[in-house]
Design a protein around this motif. Structure first.
Motif, PDB file in Angstrom:
ATOM      1  N   LEU A  78       0.836  -1.204   0.000  1.00 35.31           N
ATOM      2  CA  LEU A  78       0.000   0.000   0.000  1.00 35.31           C
ATOM      3  C   LEU A  78       0.875   1.261   0.000  1.00 35.31           C
ATOM      4  CD1 LEU A  78      -2.837   1.106   0.125  1.00 35.31           C
ATOM      5  CD2 LEU A  78      -2.715   1.031   2.622  1.00 35.31           C
ATOM      6  N   THR A  79       1.922   1.252   0.837  1.00 35.95           N
ATOM      7  CA  THR A  79       2.825   2.398   0.905  1.00 35.95           C
ATOM      8  C   THR A  79       3.436   2.684  -0.462  1.00 35.95           C
ATOM      9  OG1 THR A  79       3.336   1.980   3.218  1.00 35.95           O
ATOM     10  CG2 THR A  79       4.931   3.268   1.991  1.00 35.95           C
ATOM     11  N   LEU A  80       3.896   1.620  -1.142  1.00 33.22           N
ATOM     12  CA  LEU A  80       4.518   1.821  -2.452  1.00 33.22           C
ATOM     13  C   LEU A  80       3.510   2.341  -3.469  1.00 33.22           C
ATOM     14  CD1 LEU A  80       7.005  -1.143  -2.892  1.00 33.22           C
ATOM     15  CD2 LEU A  80       7.509   1.286  -2.967  1.00 33.22           C
ATOM     16  N   MET A  81       2.283   1.802  -3.435  1.00 34.20           N
ATOM     17  CA  MET A  81       1.272   2.268  -4.388  1.00 34.20           C
ATOM     18  C   MET A  81       0.968   3.741  -4.154  1.00 34.20           C
ATOM     19  SD  MET A  81      -1.459  -0.741  -5.181  1.00 34.20           S
ATOM     20  CE  MET A  81      -1.930  -1.210  -3.543  1.00 34.20           C
ATOM     21  N   LEU A  82       0.793   4.110  -2.866  1.00 37.14           N
ATOM     22  CA  LEU A  82       0.515   5.509  -2.534  1.00 37.14           C
ATOM     23  C   LEU A  82       1.671   6.401  -2.967  1.00 37.14           C
ATOM     24  CD1 LEU A  82      -1.004   5.097   1.036  1.00 37.14           C
ATOM     25  CD2 LEU A  82      -2.191   5.979  -0.968  1.00 37.14           C
ATOM     26  N   ALA A  83       2.896   5.915  -2.746  1.00 38.36           N
ATOM     27  CA  ALA A  83       4.061   6.724  -3.078  1.00 38.36           C
ATOM     28  C   ALA A  83       4.160   6.935  -4.589  1.00 38.36           C
ATOM     29  CB  ALA A  83       5.335   6.068  -2.548  1.00 38.36           C
ATOM     30  N   PHE A  84       3.931   5.869  -5.370  1.00 35.69           N
ATOM     31  CA  PHE A  84       3.994   6.016  -6.824  1.00 35.69           C
ATOM     32  C   PHE A  84       2.907   6.959  -7.320  1.00 35.69           C
ATOM     33  CE2 PHE A  84       6.779   2.288  -7.122  1.00 35.69           C
ATOM     34  CZ  PHE A  84       7.621   2.725  -8.126  1.00 35.69           C
ATOM     35  N   ALA A  85       1.685   6.775  -6.796  1.00 37.38           N
ATOM     36  CA  ALA A  85       0.588   7.635  -7.227  1.00 37.38           C
ATOM     37  C   ALA A  85       0.872   9.086  -6.847  1.00 37.38           C
ATOM     38  CB  ALA A  85      -0.720   7.168  -6.594  1.00 37.38           C
ATOM     39  N   GLY A  86       1.351   9.297  -5.613  1.00 33.84           N
ATOM     40  CA  GLY A  86       1.649  10.654  -5.160  1.00 33.84           C
ATOM     41  C   GLY A  86       2.742  11.299  -5.990  1.00 33.84           C
ATOM     42  N   ALA A  87       3.826  10.551  -6.242  1.00 38.68           N
ATOM     43  CA  ALA A  87       4.933  11.106  -7.013  1.00 38.68           C
ATOM     44  C   ALA A  87       4.489  11.428  -8.437  1.00 38.68           C
ATOM     45  CB  ALA A  87       6.106  10.125  -7.026  1.00 38.68           C
ATOM     46  N   LEU A  88       3.585  10.601  -8.966  1.00 40.32           N
ATOM     47  CA  LEU A  88       3.087  10.822 -10.328  1.00 40.32           C
ATOM     48  C   LEU A  88       2.228  12.091 -10.398  1.00 40.32           C
ATOM     49  CD1 LEU A  88       3.649   9.016 -12.744  1.00 40.32           C
ATOM     50  CD2 LEU A  88       1.358   8.070 -12.507  1.00 40.32           C
ATOM     51  N   ILE A  89       1.362  12.261  -9.381  1.00 37.38           N
ATOM     52  CA  ILE A  89       0.539  13.475  -9.351  1.00 37.38           C
ATOM     53  C   ILE A  89       1.435  14.706  -9.257  1.00 37.38           C
ATOM     54  CG2 ILE A  89      -1.157  14.760  -7.986  1.00 37.38           C
ATOM     55  CD1 ILE A  89      -2.342  12.049  -7.192  1.00 37.38           C
ATOM     56  N   GLY A  90       2.436  14.629  -8.370  1.00 32.26           N
ATOM     57  CA  GLY A  90       3.383  15.734  -8.240  1.00 32.26           C
ATOM     58  C   GLY A  90       4.082  16.024  -9.558  1.00 32.26           C
ATOM     59  N   LEU A  91       4.472  14.953 -10.246  1.00 35.80           N
ATOM     60  CA  LEU A  91       5.166  15.100 -11.529  1.00 35.80           C
ATOM     61  C   LEU A  91       4.277  15.812 -12.546  1.00 35.80           C
ATOM     62  CD1 LEU A  91       7.508  14.308 -13.495  1.00 35.80           C
ATOM     63  CD2 LEU A  91       6.283  12.193 -13.906  1.00 35.80           C
ATOM     64  N   VAL A  92       3.005  15.401 -12.609  1.00 31.58           N
ATOM     65  CA  VAL A  92       2.107  15.991 -13.600  1.00 31.58           C
ATOM     66  C   VAL A  92       1.859  17.474 -13.281  1.00 31.58           C
ATOM     67  CG1 VAL A  92      -0.238  15.949 -14.507  1.00 31.58           C
ATOM     68  CG2 VAL A  92       1.008  13.818 -14.190  1.00 31.58           C
ATOM     69  N   ILE A  93       1.514  17.763 -12.017  1.00 34.89           N
ATOM     70  CA  ILE A  93       1.247  19.161 -11.642  1.00 34.89           C
ATOM     71  C   ILE A  93       2.507  20.001 -11.817  1.00 34.89           C
ATOM     72  CG2 ILE A  93       0.544  20.712  -9.772  1.00 34.89           C
ATOM     73  CD1 ILE A  93      -0.983  18.426  -8.523  1.00 34.89           C
ATOM     74  N   GLY A  94       3.597  19.553 -11.167  1.00 33.47           N
ATOM     75  CA  GLY A  94       4.826  20.342 -11.177  1.00 33.47           C
ATOM     76  C   GLY A  94       5.428  20.448 -12.566  1.00 33.47           C
TER      77      GLY A  94
ATOM     78  N   VAL B   3      -2.995  14.634  -1.119  1.00 37.39           N
ATOM     79  CA  VAL B   3      -2.070  15.332  -0.217  1.00 37.39           C
ATOM     80  C   VAL B   3      -0.631  14.951  -0.542  1.00 37.39           C
ATOM     81  CG1 VAL B   3      -1.284  15.411   2.183  1.00 37.39           C
ATOM     82  CG2 VAL B   3      -3.696  15.681   1.663  1.00 37.39           C
ATOM     83  N   LEU B   4      -0.380  13.649  -0.747  1.00 40.01           N
ATOM     84  CA  LEU B   4       0.980  13.199  -1.046  1.00 40.01           C
ATOM     85  C   LEU B   4       1.443  13.757  -2.397  1.00 40.01           C
ATOM     86  CD1 LEU B   4       0.727   9.459   0.055  1.00 40.01           C
ATOM     87  CD2 LEU B   4       1.731  11.347   1.333  1.00 40.01           C
ATOM     88  N   GLY B   5       0.508  13.922  -3.322  1.00 45.93           N
ATOM     89  CA  GLY B   5       0.860  14.456  -4.632  1.00 45.93           C
ATOM     90  C   GLY B   5       1.244  15.923  -4.570  1.00 45.93           C
ATOM     91  N   ILE B   6       0.481  16.679  -3.764  1.00 47.75           N
ATOM     92  CA  ILE B   6       0.774  18.110  -3.655  1.00 47.75           C
ATOM     93  C   ILE B   6       2.086  18.328  -2.911  1.00 47.75           C
ATOM     94  CG2 ILE B   6      -0.126  20.312  -2.776  1.00 47.75           C
ATOM     95  CD1 ILE B   6      -2.918  19.076  -2.953  1.00 47.75           C
ATOM     96  N   ALA B   7       2.460  17.336  -2.077  1.00 42.64           N
ATOM     97  CA  ALA B   7       3.611  17.531  -1.195  1.00 42.64           C
ATOM     98  C   ALA B   7       4.896  17.888  -1.935  1.00 42.64           C
ATOM     99  CB  ALA B   7       3.827  16.282  -0.351  1.00 42.64           C
ATOM    100  N   GLY B   8       5.105  17.372  -3.158  1.00 44.05           N
ATOM    101  CA  GLY B   8       6.422  17.588  -3.747  1.00 44.05           C
ATOM    102  C   GLY B   8       6.426  18.235  -5.118  1.00 44.05           C
ATOM    103  N   TRP B   9       5.293  18.810  -5.529  1.00 42.17           N
ATOM    104  CA  TRP B   9       5.219  19.294  -6.914  1.00 42.17           C
ATOM    105  C   TRP B   9       6.235  20.383  -7.215  1.00 42.17           C
ATOM    106  CZ3 TRP B   9       4.275  24.327  -8.346  1.00 42.17           C
ATOM    107  CH2 TRP B   9       3.805  25.175  -7.347  1.00 42.17           C
ATOM    108  N   GLU B  10       6.577  21.184  -6.185  1.00 43.53           N
ATOM    109  CA  GLU B  10       7.394  22.363  -6.473  1.00 43.53           C
ATOM    110  C   GLU B  10       8.799  21.997  -6.949  1.00 43.53           C
ATOM    111  OE1 GLU B  10       6.867  21.326  -3.454  1.00 43.53           O
ATOM    112  OE2 GLU B  10       8.743  21.535  -2.357  1.00 43.53           O
ATOM    113  N   GLN B  11       9.290  20.811  -6.509  1.00 42.03           N
ATOM    114  CA  GLN B  11      10.626  20.411  -6.945  1.00 42.03           C
ATOM    115  C   GLN B  11      10.643  20.150  -8.456  1.00 42.03           C
ATOM    116  OE1 GLN B  11      13.269  20.475  -5.165  1.00 42.03           O
ATOM    117  NE2 GLN B  11      12.260  20.899  -3.218  1.00 42.03           N
ATOM    118  N   TYR B  12       9.610  19.457  -8.942  1.00 43.67           N
ATOM    119  CA  TYR B  12       9.532  19.200 -10.387  1.00 43.67           C
ATOM    120  C   TYR B  12       9.444  20.516 -11.147  1.00 43.67           C
ATOM    121  CZ  TYR B  12       8.137  14.424  -9.082  1.00 43.67           C
ATOM    122  OH  TYR B  12       8.082  13.161  -8.568  1.00 43.67           O
TER     123      TYR B  12
END
Lengths: 291, 308
Positions: free
Chosen positions: A90-106, A157-166
């Motif tokens: 579950l952690t890995l799925m959430l992390a991949f989904a979150g990182a992907l959302i961040g990637l798309v937004i950022g 929430v996890l997706g928004i967390a890192g968008w600014e770096q991208y």
């Protein structure tokens, strides 16, 4: 030493060489992902299967070990290893989904900021500055408490967390590329902004983005398990690595394995993913904002 | 210099404004704040009365303006739990959080700067690798795991340190270390990189060439110049990291500070406290950032003079 004067020309490790620790870390990352993927297949127990007659049994090698439960059982007789591996999944799925959302937004905002100068760029970059200035864990607390801790809210929430770096990476890279002759040649040949972005800029963004994606994964794993630990992320009875540590605290004096098994998995995951990110960075020879 | 200062101030105000807006939107996203803030047990007339009183019958825009007016005059409502103004509830907790923050930043600075210098000077030997490995570990181990493992080893197994509260010096040891882990990792890396940049400059070669002792070259000329960058990192990065860390560490060690208050408020849905707590911490971080930016500008003649 004089060569160090310019940070851009600082000699870095020769690309393509993989040292011992990196090999171990990459192997570990692959192993963890495989365990997470095949967790339902390889485990004889489900993460929610209770057995009240075999509660709080210790792991292999200790007295009172119950055969089959390699990492012991918890206060309801559930298999700790099964819960931990499903939590990892579950952690890995959430992390991949979150990182992907961040990637798309950022990535989108960064691309826009890089290609369109003027007020658009200023607006996007001040959003980036704001995101950096606000301690995000607190915003996450607020949002999760107000909107409830459903998996959908958690992923957002996890997706928004890192968008600014991208956004920062993409904008900087787009600006650097725009000054290069081949982009200018494309302009001269009549390429429009969208064509130039798609055909000439995006392919050059792949390696820095892959590196950032990997580094973001480990940050998101930490954020997710911290939120779940505090009781605001993944909700019981669904197991997540963080919530296992949080809920297992009460049994720590007598049954430390309930806490230690997921804790070891979290650290193994963040460690190996971070080293993997560094390794990719060395190989791709990209400079990110790590200073 | 003046445009630079203006830009910092504008940036701070805009950020504060954005934080207030985000908290406003978050509370309204979850539905009618009367239901959210007051819960069940309200008569229909009472509810209508309150909606009028809080001007919630107006448009979202009017509500937003009312919220900003309230925020500017320092009115953020009452806590659900103890029915006191949230400003008081949060205010009571400032000192405990401040103590832990000071202890952690103190430990971080005392360890990271020497370690960072060591890692820069001996970057080709095992000393440098060991320090960087340590910094790496600090990043990879989340503070809640560091806390839990320390509690297990030092409290339950060895029975050396107390777990709950902030009464004595012994109570400070584990929370301070848990808070500092990630801060030490960040600051050590920054110090090392800043020192590497500075030590490669021509004036360092000049200092060596004129026969200065190595210690003086490194500390006076090296750290003297890298120090500005390092201090700015302490202000900019450490403030945000510490705010996030305090939430976790305070709630684990039952430290009576704002972090613990926020987690409890989030869990029992005491929204007024949560909202004001987030705003308070954000304001603190923004102020620390602004002060850092300003002192950076004052300390570095390249910025001080370039912008005027």
């Amino acid at each position: 030493m004089a060569i160090l004067a310019d940070p851009m020309t600082r000699p870095r490790r020769k690309t393509g060489r993989t040292d011992f620790i990196q090999k171990i870390a990459i192997g570990l990352a692959v192993l963890l992902v495989a365990l997470a993927v095949f967790a339902p297949v390889i485990l004889p127990f489900g993460p929610l299967d209770q057995s009240l007659l075999s509660r709080l049994r210790p792991p292999l090698g200790f007295e009172r070990y119950l055969s089959g439960h390699f990492a012991g059982t918890d206060e309801l007789g559930r298999d700790v290893l099964a819960r931990a591996l499903h939590g990892l999944r579950l952690t890995l799925m959430l992390a991949f989904a979150g990182a992907l959302i961040g990637l798309v937004i950022g990535g989108t905002l960064g691309l826009i900021a890089g290609l369109r100068r003027g007020w658009v760029e200023d607006a996007i970059m001040s959003l980036v500055d704001m995101q950096i200035a606000i301690p995000f864990t607190l915003v996450a607390l607020l949002i999760l408490s107000l909107l409830g801790s459903s998996l959908t809210v958690l992923v957002m929430v996890l997706g928004i967390a890192g968008w600014e770096q991208y956004a920062r990476i993409v904008r900087a890279e787009v600006r650097r590329l725009s000054a290069l002759p081949f982009i200018e040649a494309a302009w001269t040949a009549g390429a429009g902004p969208i064509y130039a972005a798609w055909r000439h800029v995006l392919p050059n963004l792949v390696s820095p983005l892959v590196v950032q994606f990997t580094l973001a994964l480990s940050n998101i794993v930490i954020l997710e398990s911290t939120l779940s630990f505090l009781g605001l992320g993944v909700q019981p009875p669904q197991p997540s690595l963080g919530s296992m540590v949080g809920l297992g605290r009460d049994y720590m004096p007598t049954a430390p394995w309930i806490v230690l098994t997921p804790a070891v998995l979290i650290v193994a995951l963040t460690f190996s993913v971070q080293i993997l990110g560094d390794w990719l960075r060395d190989r791709a020879d990209v400079r990110l904002h790590d200073r | 210099m003046i445009p630079y200062v203006t830009r910092i101030l504008v940036k701070s105000v805009v950020t504060l404004f954005a934080i207030a807006t985000v908290t406003f939107i978050a509370t309204r996203l979850s539905g009618n704040p009367i239901d959210t803030f007051l819960g069940d047990g309200l008569t229909t007339e009472g509810r209508a009365e309150l909606i009028r009183y809080f001007q919630l019958d107006g448009s979202l825009w009017q509500q937003y303006l009312a919220f900003l007016r309230g925020a500017l005059s320092g009115e953020f409502g009452l806590s659900f739990v103890d029915r006191r103004p949230v400003t008081e509830v949060v205010g009571d907790r400032l000192w405990a959080s401040g103590q832990l923050l000071l202890a952690s930043v103190g430990l971080t600075v005392a360890l990271s700067i020497p370690l960072g210098i060591l890692a820069a000077l001996y970057r080709r030997s095992w000393v440098g690798s060991a320090v960087m490995m340590l910094a790496f570990t600090g990043y990879a181990v989340p503070s809640f795991i560091l806390s839990i493992v320390m509690i297990l080893v030092f409290s339950y197994w060895l029975n050396w340190l107390p777990v709950v509260g902030n009464a004595t010096f012994a109570h400070f040891i584990m929370p301070t270390i848990a808070m500092s882990g990630v801060l030490i990792a960040a600051l050590t890396r920054f110090t090392r990189n800043a020192m590497l940049d500075v030590l490669g400059q021509d004036f360092i070669r000049t200092a060596r060439a004129k026969g200065l002792r190595e210690a003086r070259v490194v500390l006076r000329h090296g750290l003297g110049n890298a120090g500005v960058t390092v201090i700015s990192v302490i202000g900019l990065q450490v403030a945000g990291l510490a705010a996030a860390g305090s939430v976790v560490v305070e709630s684990i060690f039952s430290w009576p500070g704002i972090g613990q208050l926020l987690v409890n408020a989030a869990l029992i849905r005491d929204y007024p406290v949560l909202q004001f707590g987030v705003i308070t911490v954000a304001v603190a971080v923004v102020i620390i950032n602004a002060v850092t930016d300003l002192s950076y500008a004052l300390a570095d003649p390249r910025i001080r003079l370039a912008r005027s």
